[in-house]
Design a protein around this motif. Structure first.
Motif, PDB file in Angstrom:
ATOM      1  N   ASP A  29      35.587  44.035  30.265  1.00 28.86           N
ATOM      2  CA  ASP A  29      36.742  44.909  30.453  1.00 28.86           C
ATOM      3  C   ASP A  29      36.694  45.391  31.904  1.00 28.86           C
ATOM      4  O   ASP A  29      35.814  46.173  32.277  1.00 28.86           O
ATOM      5  N   GLN A  30      37.639  44.924  32.725  1.00 27.78           N
ATOM      6  CA  GLN A  30      37.559  45.230  34.151  1.00 27.78           C
ATOM      7  C   GLN A  30      37.660  46.720  34.448  1.00 27.78           C
ATOM      8  O   GLN A  30      36.971  47.229  35.337  1.00 27.78           O
ATOM      9  N   ALA A  31      38.514  47.420  33.718  1.00 28.38           N
ATOM     10  CA  ALA A  31      38.660  48.858  33.972  1.00 28.38           C
ATOM     11  C   ALA A  31      37.344  49.575  33.720  1.00 28.38           C
ATOM     12  O   ALA A  31      36.910  50.421  34.507  1.00 28.38           O
ATOM     13  N   ALA A  32      36.678  49.227  32.616  1.00 27.87           N
ATOM     14  CA  ALA A  32      35.390  49.847  32.297  1.00 27.87           C
ATOM     15  C   ALA A  32      34.318  49.417  33.288  1.00 27.87           C
ATOM     16  O   ALA A  32      33.449  50.213  33.672  1.00 27.87           O
ATOM     17  N   ILE A 266      27.439  39.510  36.691  1.00 29.32           N
ATOM     18  CA  ILE A 266      28.806  39.031  36.483  1.00 29.32           C
ATOM     19  C   ILE A 266      28.769  38.099  35.274  1.00 29.32           C
ATOM     20  O   ILE A 266      28.313  36.959  35.367  1.00 29.32           O
ATOM     21  N   ILE A 267      29.199  38.596  34.124  1.00 28.55           N
ATOM     22  CA  ILE A 267      29.089  37.856  32.870  1.00 28.55           C
ATOM     23  C   ILE A 267      30.448  37.842  32.177  1.00 28.55           C
ATOM     24  O   ILE A 267      30.950  38.882  31.761  1.00 28.55           O
ATOM     25  N   ALA A 271      38.290  36.657  36.765  1.00 28.80           N
ATOM     26  CA  ALA A 271      38.355  36.505  38.211  1.00 28.80           C
ATOM     27  C   ALA A 271      39.711  36.898  38.785  1.00 28.80           C
ATOM     28  O   ALA A 271      39.858  36.991  40.003  1.00 28.80           O
ATOM     29  N   GLY A 272      40.698  37.112  37.916  1.00 25.06           N
ATOM     30  CA  GLY A 272      42.023  37.473  38.397  1.00 25.06           C
ATOM     31  C   GLY A 272      42.887  36.278  38.739  1.00 25.06           C
ATOM     32  O   GLY A 272      43.983  36.430  39.282  1.00 25.06           O
ATOM     33  N   ASP A 273      42.397  35.075  38.437  1.00 24.89           N
ATOM     34  CA  ASP A 273      43.130  33.848  38.741  1.00 24.89           C
ATOM     35  C   ASP A 273      43.499  33.117  37.454  1.00 24.89           C
ATOM     36  O   ASP A 273      42.925  33.367  36.389  1.00 24.89           O
ATOM     37  N   ARG A 274      44.439  32.194  37.583  1.00 24.01           N
ATOM     38  CA  ARG A 274      44.782  31.306  36.487  1.00 24.01           C
ATOM     39  C   ARG A 274      44.377  29.887  36.884  1.00 24.01           C
ATOM     40  O   ARG A 274      44.372  29.535  38.064  1.00 24.01           O
ATOM     41  N   ALA A 275      44.038  29.093  35.894  1.00 22.69           N
ATOM     42  CA  ALA A 275      43.562  27.738  36.175  1.00 22.69           C
ATOM     43  C   ALA A 275      43.833  26.849  34.971  1.00 22.69           C
ATOM     44  O   ALA A 275      44.227  27.326  33.897  1.00 22.69           O
ATOM     45  N   GLU A 276      43.631  25.558  35.166  1.00 21.46           N
ATOM     46  CA  GLU A 276      43.673  24.617  34.066  1.00 21.46           C
ATOM     47  C   GLU A 276      42.707  23.479  34.362  1.00 21.46           C
ATOM     48  O   GLU A 276      42.403  23.198  35.522  1.00 21.46           O
ATOM     49  N   TRP A 277      42.188  22.867  33.323  1.00 25.47           N
ATOM     50  CA  TRP A 277      41.306  21.726  33.490  1.00 25.47           C
ATOM     51  C   TRP A 277      42.117  20.517  33.927  1.00 25.47           C
ATOM     52  O   TRP A 277      43.262  20.322  33.488  1.00 25.47           O
TER      53      TRP A 277
END
Length: 280
Positions: A29-32, A266-267, A271-277
């Motif tokens: 949870d990024q906010a936490a 960092i688990i 990352a704030g990005d979108r991706a696809e295989w």
């Protein structure tokens, strides 16, 4: 992380001591995460801040946050990133102008500079910085016959415009490496005019908060990257369900697990990005 970080101890309180797959751990949870990574009352780190470099990041919210890297973590990252530069096209003896941003706790210029020092091939480094006037950079290219430019796409395009306006022959430039943002197609024509002999490549994906993300993959599509072997674990998950996406061509959220950062773990970090295989 669970033993030494109060944040992860709480986040993993319902997780069995032994798991068989990383998906059994919750997504951060990024906010936490950033609420715990405050100063001076930090509950995220696994130990005291006694031997580390501290960088500033906007993360995915734009608000300044601080990310410490121990000496060993930084050295490990630089070794991997330096090797990635060779995959991106850096050759022995290349003269490299580093146009990334510096100061104000920014990591860009320092990260590239240390990566070049750790690179497995010899190179000549010019720590120029993004604040340097485009005209001065054009002069440097001419005087030293610079062969590689490293920078953010907008800075690279500004230098290219200056070179074209001067009517300068910048044929010495063989490689343009971008970082910090995607190289959009509308910037390519000016780069091609200014540096007609240059190949344009990504230098790799990394961030101050997530750390190393992915290494460049040689080929015509500069968007294609892959995990840093033995250093990162990358997942793409469904936006709604959080379930892993395993088939090619389906976009989702990018999660990163860093396998060597232990001071600020960092688990399964978004990352704030979108991706696809790609399926390759």
């Amino acid at each position: 992380a669970r033993t030494h970080s109060p944040f992860y101890r709480e986040a993993f309180k319902d997780v069995p001591r032994t798991i068989s797959h990383i998906t059994e751990l919750p997504v951060v949870d990024q906010a936490a995460f950033w609420a715990a990574n405050r100063w001076p009352e930090n509950t995220l780190l696994t130990g005291p801040l006694t031997d580390a470099g501290v960088y500033k990041t906007g993360g995915t919210t734009g608000a300044p946050k601080f990310s410490p890297w121990t000496r060993g973590e930084h050295a490990d990252a630089m070794t991997a990133f330096g090797a990635g530069m060779v995959r991106a096209g850096l050759k022995p003896g290349h003269r490299v102008a580093n146009l990334m941003a510096s100061g104000e706790l920014y990591s860009g210029m320092l990260f590239m500079e240390h990566g070049l020092h750790a690179c497995p091939v010899e190179n000549v480094r010019f720590p120029v910085g993004s604040a340097t006037a485009d005209e001065a950079i054009a002069e440097l290219i001419a005087n030293f016959q610079i062969q590689v430019l490293v920078g953010e796409p907008m800075k690279l395009s500004a230098v290219a415009e200056c070179v074209v306006k001067r009517g300068q022959d910048a044929g010495s430039v063989e490689l343009v490496l971008f970082a910090g943002d995607l190289m959009f197609d509308d910037l390519r024509p000016i780069l091609a005019r200014a540096f007609p002999k240059a190949t344009v490549n990504s230098i790799g994906l990394a961030s101050v908060d997530a750390g190393l993300v992915a290494a460049p993959v040689p080929g015509p599509d500069v968007r294609v990257h892959e995990e840093f072997a033995n250093r990162t674990l990358v997942e793409i998950v469904d936006d709604e369900t959080g379930e892993p996406i395993t088939i090619a061509g389906v976009p989702g959220r990018l999660l990163v697990t860093n396998l060597f950062r232990t001071l600020m773990p960092i688990i399964r970090y978004p990352a704030g990005d979108r991706a696809e295989w790609t399926g390759d």
